[in-house]
Design a protein around this motif. Structure first.
Motif, mmCIF file in Angstrom:
data_model
loop_
_atom_site.group_PDB
_atom_site.id
_atom_site.type_symbol
_atom_site.label_atom_id
_atom_site.label_comp_id
_atom_site.label_asym_id
_atom_site.label_seq_id
_atom_site.Cartn_x
_atom_site.Cartn_y
_atom_site.Cartn_z
ATOM 1 N N ASN A 1 -6.540 2.296 0.506
ATOM 2 C CA ASN A 1 -7.268 3.414 -0.106
ATOM 3 C C ASN A 1 -6.377 4.652 -0.222
ATOM 4 O OD1 ASN A 1 -9.453 1.736 -0.123
ATOM 5 N ND2 ASN A 1 -10.535 2.716 1.571
ATOM 6 N N GLY B 1 0.831 3.329 -5.487
ATOM 7 C CA GLY B 1 -0.297 3.833 -6.272
ATOM 8 C C GLY B 1 -0.159 3.523 -7.752
ATOM 9 N N ALA C 1 -7.826 -1.632 -11.998
ATOM 10 C CA ALA C 1 -7.085 -1.714 -10.739
ATOM 11 C C ALA C 1 -7.952 -2.474 -9.742
ATOM 12 C CB ALA C 1 -6.763 -0.318 -10.209
ATOM 13 N N VAL D 1 -8.043 -3.151 -5.976
ATOM 14 C CA VAL D 1 -7.415 -2.759 -4.713
ATOM 15 C C VAL D 1 -8.120 -3.482 -3.581
ATOM 16 C CG1 VAL D 1 -6.777 -0.814 -3.237
ATOM 17 C CG2 VAL D 1 -6.852 -0.521 -5.727
ATOM 18 N N GLU E 1 -1.029 1.221 -9.505
ATOM 19 C CA GLU E 1 -2.222 0.664 -10.153
ATOM 20 C C GLU E 1 -3.107 1.763 -10.734
ATOM 21 O OE1 GLU E 1 -1.575 0.734 -7.012
ATOM 22 O OE2 GLU E 1 -3.260 1.580 -5.902
ATOM 23 N N ALA E 2 -2.865 3.003 -10.305
ATOM 24 C CA ALA E 2 -3.749 4.100 -10.717
ATOM 25 C C ALA E 2 -2.996 5.209 -11.446
ATOM 26 C CB ALA E 2 -4.447 4.674 -9.483
ATOM 27 N N THR F 1 -3.950 4.356 -3.188
ATOM 28 C CA THR F 1 -4.579 4.537 -4.502
ATOM 29 C C THR F 1 -5.001 5.994 -4.689
ATOM 30 O OG1 THR F 1 -5.328 2.250 -4.454
ATOM 31 C CG2 THR F 1 -6.369 3.677 -6.071
ATOM 32 N N SER G 1 0.859 -1.189 0.000
ATOM 33 C CA SER G 1 0.000 0.000 0.000
ATOM 34 C C SER G 1 0.886 1.227 0.000
ATOM 35 C CB SER G 1 -0.926 -0.014 1.224
ATOM 36 O OG SER G 1 -1.761 -1.158 1.171
ATOM 37 N N GLY H 1 -2.054 7.995 -5.422
ATOM 38 C CA GLY H 1 -1.621 7.733 -6.803
ATOM 39 C C GLY H 1 -2.419 8.569 -7.791
#
Ligand SMILES: [Fe+2]
Length: 295
Positions: free
Chosen positions: A148, A46, A76, A78, A48-49, A151, A43, A154
């Motif tokens: 959260n 970011g 993504a 998450v 993925e975004a 992401t 985590s 990100g």
């Protein structure tokens, strides 16, 4: 995830090498041969975004920050359960990366109304939940909030970009292989002190959002830098380069390379106060010794 994003470009566009990814390539036509779904198991990044890829050029001892809007993952996923088995040291070093994205995204020269709120929320979540996630990895509420936060940060920073803490973090990581989040997190308080007055109103906004008082006569930049150092201490992240056990002679010998890497990093252009080469060298020396920036 960064490697997958780069490989996907090479797979779909064999005429483009991963290190040639840049903002000016248009109509890549991705998505015809494959889709990409990113599932973070930490985590922090970011990735993925984001439409950024950071690759290590091991021959040139530097990290390449490569950006193109078309390389953002199609999907993504998450799920905090995927990050639940992270050991404390990876939880802390990746978590502080998310904080660095959010603080830099909130204060870069490309900051904008669409990223401000997202970055502020991510900062708040990291302050509130990262110590819990580090202390007890089975605390699934903290894991979820950190997933959260990463992401959100990100989405925030990729639309306003990161700044000096990332330029210096990439430089250090390229030469000494310090994990990304640990390196950028270490430089974050120094970055806030260096940018200082240029962004005083924004440091004040962050501090206010965190419900931290700024004592009379003190600057919000100093208060925020201190709060971040307290957080770092609390989660066992280093506050100086010295604490990374990098010998001083090796550090000094690499100084020219480090400064060149800092000044060539893509994130330097959106830093609210861009250092000169001499200032970058002084900045790195202060960070080695753990001295607050006073210039
Ligand atoms: Fe980062």
């Amino acid at each position: 995830m960064d490697a997958a994003k780069a490989m996907r470009v090479e797979y779909e566009r064999p005429d483009i090498k991963a290190d040639e990814i840049n903002p000016f390539l248009s109509d890549l036509g991705l998505g015809k041969k494959c889709k990409i779904a990113c599932v973070p198991t930490t985590s922090g990044t970011g990735a993925e975004a984001t439409f950024c890829v950071v690759l290590s050029d091991t021959a040139d001892q530097r990290k390449l920050s490569l950006i193109n809007r078309e390389i953002v993952p199609d999907i993504a996923i998450v799920d905090p359960a995927c990050a639940a088995s992270m050991p404390p040291s990876i939880t802390s070093s990746t978590g502080i990366d998310a904080l660095t994205h959010a603080v830099e995204g909130f204060t870069s020269t490309w900051k904008n109304d669409f990223t401000d709120g997202i970055c502020l929320k991510a900062i708040q979540l990291v302050f509130q939940y990262l110590p819990r996630a580090v202390k007890d990895g089975s605390d699934m509420e903290a894991r979820e909030k950190m997933a959260n936060a990463a992401t959100l940060a990100g989405i925030g920073f990729i639309n306003s970009l990161a700044a000096l803490a990332h330029a210096t973090g990439h430089a250090l990581g390229g030469v000494f292989h310090t994990p990304h989040g640990r390196a950028v997190g270490l430089f974050l308080p120094y970055t806030i002190e260096f940018i200082g007055d240029v962004r005083e109103d924004l440091w004040a906004e962050i501090v206010r959002f965190l419900n931290i008082d700024v004592p009379k006569g003190k600057k919000a930049s100093a208060v925020l830098a201190e709060a971040i150092r307290d957080l770092a201490k609390n989660i066992n992240e280093p506050l100086s380069i010295k604490e990374l056990n990098i010998p001083k002679d090796k550090f000094d010998a690499a100084m020219e390379k480090l400064v060149d890497n800092v000044m060539a990093d893509g994130t330097i252009i959106v830093t609210a106060r861009i250092p000169s080469f001499a200032e970058a060298a002084k900045f790195l020396q202060y960070a080695y010794e753990g001295k607050s920036i006073d210039f």
